[in-house]
Every structure is written in C-alpha cells, then in structure tokens.
Design a protein around this motif. Sequence first.
Motif, PDB file in Angstrom:
ATOM      1  N   UNK A 190     -21.414   2.559 -13.716  1.00  0.00           N
ATOM      2  CA  UNK A 190     -19.956   2.510 -13.780  1.00  0.00           C
ATOM      3  C   UNK A 190     -19.414   3.560 -12.818  1.00  0.00           C
ATOM      4  N   UNK A 191     -18.443   3.175 -12.017  1.00  0.00           N
ATOM      5  CA  UNK A 191     -17.901   4.122 -11.035  1.00  0.00           C
ATOM      6  C   UNK A 191     -16.450   3.759 -10.750  1.00  0.00           C
ATOM      7  N   UNK A 192     -15.595   4.747 -10.829  1.00  0.00           N
ATOM      8  CA  UNK A 192     -14.177   4.547 -10.507  1.00  0.00           C
ATOM      9  C   UNK A 192     -13.786   5.559  -9.436  1.00  0.00           C
ATOM     10  N   UNK A 193     -13.287   5.055  -8.324  1.00  0.00           N
ATOM     11  CA  UNK A 193     -12.939   5.945  -7.215  1.00  0.00           C
ATOM     12  C   UNK A 193     -11.447   5.874  -6.906  1.00  0.00           C
ATOM     13  N   UNK A 194     -10.920   6.981  -6.422  1.00  0.00           N
ATOM     14  CA  UNK A 194      -9.583   7.027  -5.838  1.00  0.00           C
ATOM     15  C   UNK A 194      -9.760   7.527  -4.417  1.00  0.00           C
ATOM     16  N   UNK A 195      -9.516   6.635  -3.450  1.00  0.00           N
ATOM     17  CA  UNK A 195      -9.791   6.980  -2.056  1.00  0.00           C
ATOM     18  C   UNK A 195      -8.501   7.336  -1.327  1.00  0.00           C
ATOM     19  N   UNK A 196      -8.521   8.499  -0.689  1.00  0.00           N
ATOM     20  CA  UNK A 196      -7.309   9.079  -0.120  1.00  0.00           C
ATOM     21  C   UNK A 196      -7.597   9.536   1.310  1.00  0.00           C
ATOM     22  N   UNK A 197      -6.683   9.235   2.203  1.00  0.00           N
ATOM     23  CA  UNK A 197      -6.796   9.673   3.597  1.00  0.00           C
ATOM     24  C   UNK A 197      -6.080  11.015   3.737  1.00  0.00           C
ATOM     25  N   UNK A 198      -6.745  11.996   4.336  1.00  0.00           N
ATOM     26  CA  UNK A 198      -6.162  13.331   4.497  1.00  0.00           C
ATOM     27  C   UNK A 198      -6.148  13.721   5.979  1.00  0.00           C
TER      28      UNK A 198
ATOM     29  N   UNK B 211       0.831  -1.199   0.000  1.00  0.00           N
ATOM     30  CA  UNK B 211       0.000   0.000   0.000  1.00  0.00           C
ATOM     31  C   UNK B 211       0.875   1.262   0.000  1.00  0.00           C
ATOM     32  N   UNK B 212       1.867   1.257  -0.824  1.00  0.00           N
ATOM     33  CA  UNK B 212       2.823   2.367  -0.892  1.00  0.00           C
ATOM     34  C   UNK B 212       2.706   3.034  -2.258  1.00  0.00           C
ATOM     35  N   UNK B 213       2.209   4.248  -2.240  1.00  0.00           N
ATOM     36  CA  UNK B 213       1.929   4.979  -3.466  1.00  0.00           C
ATOM     37  C   UNK B 213       2.430   6.417  -3.279  1.00  0.00           C
ATOM     38  N   UNK B 214       2.285   7.263  -4.279  1.00  0.00           N
ATOM     39  CA  UNK B 214       2.780   8.639  -4.120  1.00  0.00           C
ATOM     40  C   UNK B 214       2.150   9.349  -2.916  1.00  0.00           C
ATOM     41  N   UNK B 215       3.000  10.015  -2.147  1.00  0.00           N
ATOM     42  CA  UNK B 215       2.563  10.809  -0.997  1.00  0.00           C
ATOM     43  C   UNK B 215       3.324  12.128  -1.022  1.00  0.00           C
ATOM     44  N   UNK B 216       2.673  13.221  -0.607  1.00  0.00           N
ATOM     45  CA  UNK B 216       3.366  14.517  -0.629  1.00  0.00           C
ATOM     46  C   UNK B 216       4.622  14.536   0.241  1.00  0.00           C
ATOM     47  N   UNK B 217       4.594  13.826   1.366  1.00  0.00           N
ATOM     48  CA  UNK B 217       5.768  13.839   2.242  1.00  0.00           C
ATOM     49  C   UNK B 217       6.987  13.243   1.539  1.00  0.00           C
TER      50      UNK B 217
ATOM     51  N   UNK C  83      -0.105   3.047   8.172  1.00  0.00           N
ATOM     52  CA  UNK C  83       1.226   2.611   7.725  1.00  0.00           C
ATOM     53  C   UNK C  83       2.133   3.796   7.399  1.00  0.00           C
ATOM     54  N   UNK C  84       1.522   4.943   7.103  1.00  0.00           N
ATOM     55  CA  UNK C  84       2.303   6.105   6.670  1.00  0.00           C
ATOM     56  C   UNK C  84       1.975   7.302   7.563  1.00  0.00           C
ATOM     57  N   UNK C  85       2.871   8.274   7.611  1.00  0.00           N
ATOM     58  CA  UNK C  85       2.568   9.475   8.410  1.00  0.00           C
ATOM     59  C   UNK C  85       1.315  10.170   7.877  1.00  0.00           C
ATOM     60  N   UNK C  86       0.488  10.638   8.793  1.00  0.00           N
ATOM     61  CA  UNK C  86      -0.724  11.372   8.388  1.00  0.00           C
ATOM     62  C   UNK C  86      -0.592  12.865   8.673  1.00  0.00           C
ATOM     63  N   UNK C  87       0.281  13.265   9.592  1.00  0.00           N
ATOM     64  CA  UNK C  87       0.439  14.693   9.892  1.00  0.00           C
ATOM     65  C   UNK C  87       0.993  15.420   8.672  1.00  0.00           C
ATOM     66  N   UNK C  88       0.292  16.433   8.191  1.00  0.00           N
ATOM     67  CA  UNK C  88       0.717  17.235   7.033  1.00  0.00           C
ATOM     68  C   UNK C  88       1.054  16.357   5.823  1.00  0.00           C
ATOM     69  N   UNK C  89       0.357  15.234   5.708  1.00  0.00           N
ATOM     70  CA  UNK C  89       0.599  14.311   4.609  1.00  0.00           C
ATOM     71  C   UNK C  89      -0.750  13.737   4.188  1.00  0.00           C
ATOM     72  N   UNK C  90      -0.786  12.967   3.139  1.00  0.00           N
ATOM     73  CA  UNK C  90      -1.981  12.220   2.757  1.00  0.00           C
ATOM     74  C   UNK C  90      -1.499  10.978   2.041  1.00  0.00           C
ATOM     75  N   UNK C  91      -2.355   9.962   2.007  1.00  0.00           N
ATOM     76  CA  UNK C  91      -1.931   8.712   1.356  1.00  0.00           C
ATOM     77  C   UNK C  91      -3.144   7.939   0.868  1.00  0.00           C
ATOM     78  N   UNK C  92      -2.883   7.037  -0.059  1.00  0.00           N
ATOM     79  CA  UNK C  92      -3.923   6.163  -0.593  1.00  0.00           C
ATOM     80  C   UNK C  92      -4.575   5.410   0.558  1.00  0.00           C
TER      81      UNK C  92
END
Lengths: 341, 341
Positions: free
Chosen positions: B225-233, A275-281, B185-194
């Motif tokens: 038909x629906x295509x989503x890109x889900x991102x945690x902010x 689950x490692x994809x592009x991230x701003x950090x 799995x990834x930092x969330x502070x001032x970041x975002x990820x899939x």
Amino acid sequence: MRVAIVGATGAVGQELLALLAERDFPVTELTLYASSRSAGKTLTVGDETYTLRALPEDGNLRADVVFSSAGGSVSKAHAWRWAEHGALVIDNTSAWRMDPRVPLVVPEVNAEAALSHRGVIANPNCSTIIALLALAPLHRAFGLTRATVATYQAVSGAGAAGIDELRAQTEAVLAGEAPTPQKFAHPIAFNLFSHDSAVGEDGYNVEERKLLLESRKILDAPELMLSATCVRVPVFRAHSEAIHAEFARAVTLEGALAVLRAAPGVRVVDDRPNNHFPMPLEASGRDEVLVGRLREDASRPGALALFVSGDQIRKGAALNAVQIAEHLARQGALRARELSA
Amino acid sequence: MRVAIVGATGAVGQELLALLAERDFPVTELTLYASSRSAGKTLTVGDETYTLRALPEDGNLRADVVFSSAGGSVSKAHAWRWAEHGALVIDNTSAWRMDPRVPLVVPEVNAEAALSHRGVIANPNCSTIIALLALAPLHRAFGLTRATVATYQAVSGAGAAGIDELRAQTEAVLAGEAPTPQKFAHPIAFNLFSHDSAVGEDGYNVEERKLLLESRKILDAPELMLSATCVRVPVFRAHSEAIHAEFARAVTLEGALAVLRAAPGVRVVDDRPNNHFPMPLEASGRDEVLVGRLREDASRPGALALFVSGDQIRKGAALNAVQIAEHLARQGALRARELSA
C-alpha cells in the motif's frame, strides 16, 4: 484600545501594523517597541510617524493589548510582567505555548479557550495553525487519530533575514557565484533542507515537536498521534503541507469536502481538471488557508490525503493574533482600561 | 558494443553521453538519434563530433543497446521494432513499464529481473527509483506493508525546458516582473505546485500512481500500500521525498540504520548535531541516493520516518539505465552482435 507591538520592525510586526489598519482595529493609542538598537528611530505607518521605543524597565507597556513577536527570550523574560501592568499579552513566540496557565488559540478552532486567559495568550506555531485550519474541522467530524505531515516551509518563518537570504543567494547563484549561507546553515537558493531547528534525541526537530504537542493542546486531543517532517524550501512567505490523516470514524471524500467547504478560514482549491490546487504563491497575502488535493488515502481505507498552503506571516502569525484580540473584544472580554477603570 | 541514444539532445540524453564516457562503457560505435527537427545538426562529445540522425524508417538502429529517452510516444511506437532488429532497448519512458513482458529494473533492487527481457527493459520513474533505493533494503529486512510519500521534485523532471523555465522565471521575478509560465501551468519561481501530470478519478495524479504501481512491480510486492503526494519545487535537478513507512516485522532505528548503511547505491547522511541531512544540492551530480532523517515514527510503533534526495537525471534516469546495461554485460547477457553472430 491602547495597543503595543513588541518587535515592530520584524516581519510579523510589520504585518501586524498593516492588519490593524486594514481591519479597523479600534486603536486609540499605538506604541511600538523594538530592540535597543532600533529605539529612537522612526517608523511611518500610513500618515502617522512613530518613534520606536526601547522596552521600559518597569514592565509597564502602557497598553491594553500587547502583541509580542520580538523572540522567545524577550517573551520568556517579560510577558507576565507586562500582564501584571494590566495588559493582555498575545504572544507570537514559542515561550509560553505549552504552559498550562496559557491558552493556545486558533480562533476558528478553540476561540473559547481564549476567555480563560490569565494575562497571556499564546499564538501557535505557524505550521500548526495552517495544518489545524484543515484538520480541526475534520477532527470534529470524524475523530482524528493519526496524521503524518511533510512541510514545505517558506523562509519568512526565519524572519526578514530569511527573506533577504533567499533573495541575495538566488541572485548570486544566477550570476554564477556560490551561495553564501548566513542566516541558514545550508544554501537555500534552488535547494531545500531539513528545518533549521535543533534535533532532539528521537530525531525529531523542534518544529516537528511543536506540530505534535501544540496540535494536541489546541484540539484538546492528548492521544493524537502525529509525525511531521519539516523542510525549508525556497519560497518567500507561505507554508505548504502534505498531510495523511486517519480517523476514528468512517470518512468519505464527499463528507470531508463538505466539512472543509463549511470550515471557517478555509478556502477549498481542488480543481482536478485544471490541475489547480493550493500553492504558496496564491496563499500569500490571503487570510484563508488553501486546502486541496483531497483524496481517499489509497493506502489505508478511511484515511484521507490532502495538501494545504497558508500565508505564514499572516494567518500563521499576525492575523491569528489579531483575530484572538478581535474575538475577545466581541465577547466583551477585552476592554480598554479606561472603560474598565 | 554498438550503442544508440534516442533523444540525445534532451537532459537525460546528455547525461547518458557523459556517463558512457565517465564509466568507460565499452562503446565501439555510438549513434545519436534526435527529432527530425534536430537531425543533421552535430553534437560534440569529448573529441568526437556526431551528426544527429533522424530515426530510420525501417526500425534498424544498427545498435546492440539502445537507450531511449525521446518521450513515451516514440518508445510506444518503435521500441519493439528496434528490438526486432536485434537491439536491447533500455527505455527511459513510461511507455512499457507496466507491460508484463517488460522487466522494470533498478539494478540494486531487482537486477535478476533484467535477465528475462525479450528485447525491451524499462527504466522506472525517477521518484520511484529514488524512493526504492532506501525502501527496498528495508522491505527485504522488515517487510514493507505501507508507505506514505511526499515529494519535492526538481524541474529537471520536465526536461531541459523545465530547467530553462525555472531560471528564466526566477530572473524575471527578481527583476520585479511577473513570472510567465510556459512549460508548467503555474509559476515555479519561488513557488511550488502539485505535480504537472494528469489527475485521475481518485484524485491521484499519474506521477503518484507510478510510484505505487512501479514500486509493487519492482519489489514484487503486489499488496504493498502506498499513497504519494507529488509536488514540483523550485530546485534544478534532484528530487527529495519525505517517507513514512510501516512494516510487517519489528524494526528499530539501529536495525534500519544498519540495513541502510549496507545498502548499495545509498549514502546515509544523518548528522543530527549539525542538522545535516539529505539535500538536493548535495545529491546533484552524485551516483548515490542520500538517505537520512531516520526516526522511529512517533505516530506508530514499528514504523519509520525518513528523507531521501537523489539526482533525478542521473540515478533517477540515465545512470540507472547504464547500470542495467552494465549488469547484463557482466552476466554475459549483453553481447555485441558481431560476437553472437
């Protein structure tokens, strides 16, 4: 080469200074211009201390290359006057991007356009540069016809004031205080909002319009259809974009991945098991734009979905400008005036 | 009505407790179940103090309505056993959503489906609920054929641990320390990820698949038909979504706005001159989903672009569940067992 930076104290100006040193740009003389408020102050870069100067009345910046990032109104008023004094102006503002006399250049995409300049070259909008690093090679391979883009834009796009505002507001909110918006109209700490540019009659804001019009010009694809939703998020300095792209020719996941892996300025980050994809950090401070989440679009055969993150100040602004100058220098098209005199 | 909450100490459980009080839900007896770790502890709600109970071995929760939000594995194992003891189970987890025996209900969209339950009703995924509050009325009016969605999802979707992680990490980063990911799995502070759900063979993650499959079931639109890109902010508790939607029938901006202004559960926030559109901070704590940035899609005639923000814990989970129970009660289809006995 005599280099001038207009707007040296801003976020992009600071990045330009760092990049010129880091990339051994052949600077023989560096002159830093700033607002009349900052003129006379000094700025230390490495071992050198520079006195910030106010813009000269006569328009002669005494430079072979001028990087301008002091804002659209400054470039609008002065860029061609600077060029008349022999400088090549690489303009980081939106002032001249859509002017037919002015090449709009992303070196990895349309470097050749830079050669036809008449004294001013425009650096595209940061969101456009970051999207096109991925979309341009796909366009070449498969013929991009339509894209929908949703952005996740860092506060650095609003300059140092945006960065300061995110930090100060976040500290306030964590201390139990209400956020007090100053630079932005709405709170940015733990919030997000539609991009802080004016909204036109069709409902699209200026940032979204730039993405459409600049992409068409850079790709030389006047019929490209593109609809963007630009959003400011509480991230410091890299922009991300979720993109759905449709093509004229058949495209497969493998074909698209091969194209992107070979694309200059792109780093594919697409590790599904982890689950490692592009991230701003991870994009921050990097030259490359990170591209991943590549999928065959489940909602339309032959379309693709992808996600990109790129350093907005670096590749989205300062680095792209320096790369334009480097490209012209390599082509022998950027000469120090003492050489051509 | 005897009410049980399974998972009472979680973020959704806490919101359920607040909503039952706020909405004067006719509770005659309230029993709170929690993990065996929390059982025996007490929880004070208003003037009442409840002892948290462990789930009974025999599956009899001694309730007419059970709100279950303790996690998919708990619901998977026990929901039908609870129902066998006479309870209507309104399940907040993903365990039974796609089961053909189980209605998947957003009251504003398909309330009638709730009436055909066999003991278990599923509450949809939060992103799906929030998107459909806007898309369902547009679908009814114009026939939705395709949607692309990019989400901006709050950490509350990962429960109280997600909220704690955003706060703790942000404090650390502001203090100059490195963020230490635990829940994510990834930092969330001032970041975002899939989105932090497993990625399937087609590259879509579980959250994105839910948006597609649940939307089809709720709208009774198997060909959607629906295509989503889900991102945690880095936002605490409301989800936002940028949506491009295509329709079978001609749609105008005015027509779409009229439909949305009349839609239940929707508040149109579309103030172009003041650049005021849906924001998670304004959606937090509200019952309605905010809908705005409505535009005729510049990239496809007859398509629309829009942006939504909705409280993920409230309408995206707890409120929707309570509304399902309220709807059945209004229809006389939810009776206290003492009445029907």
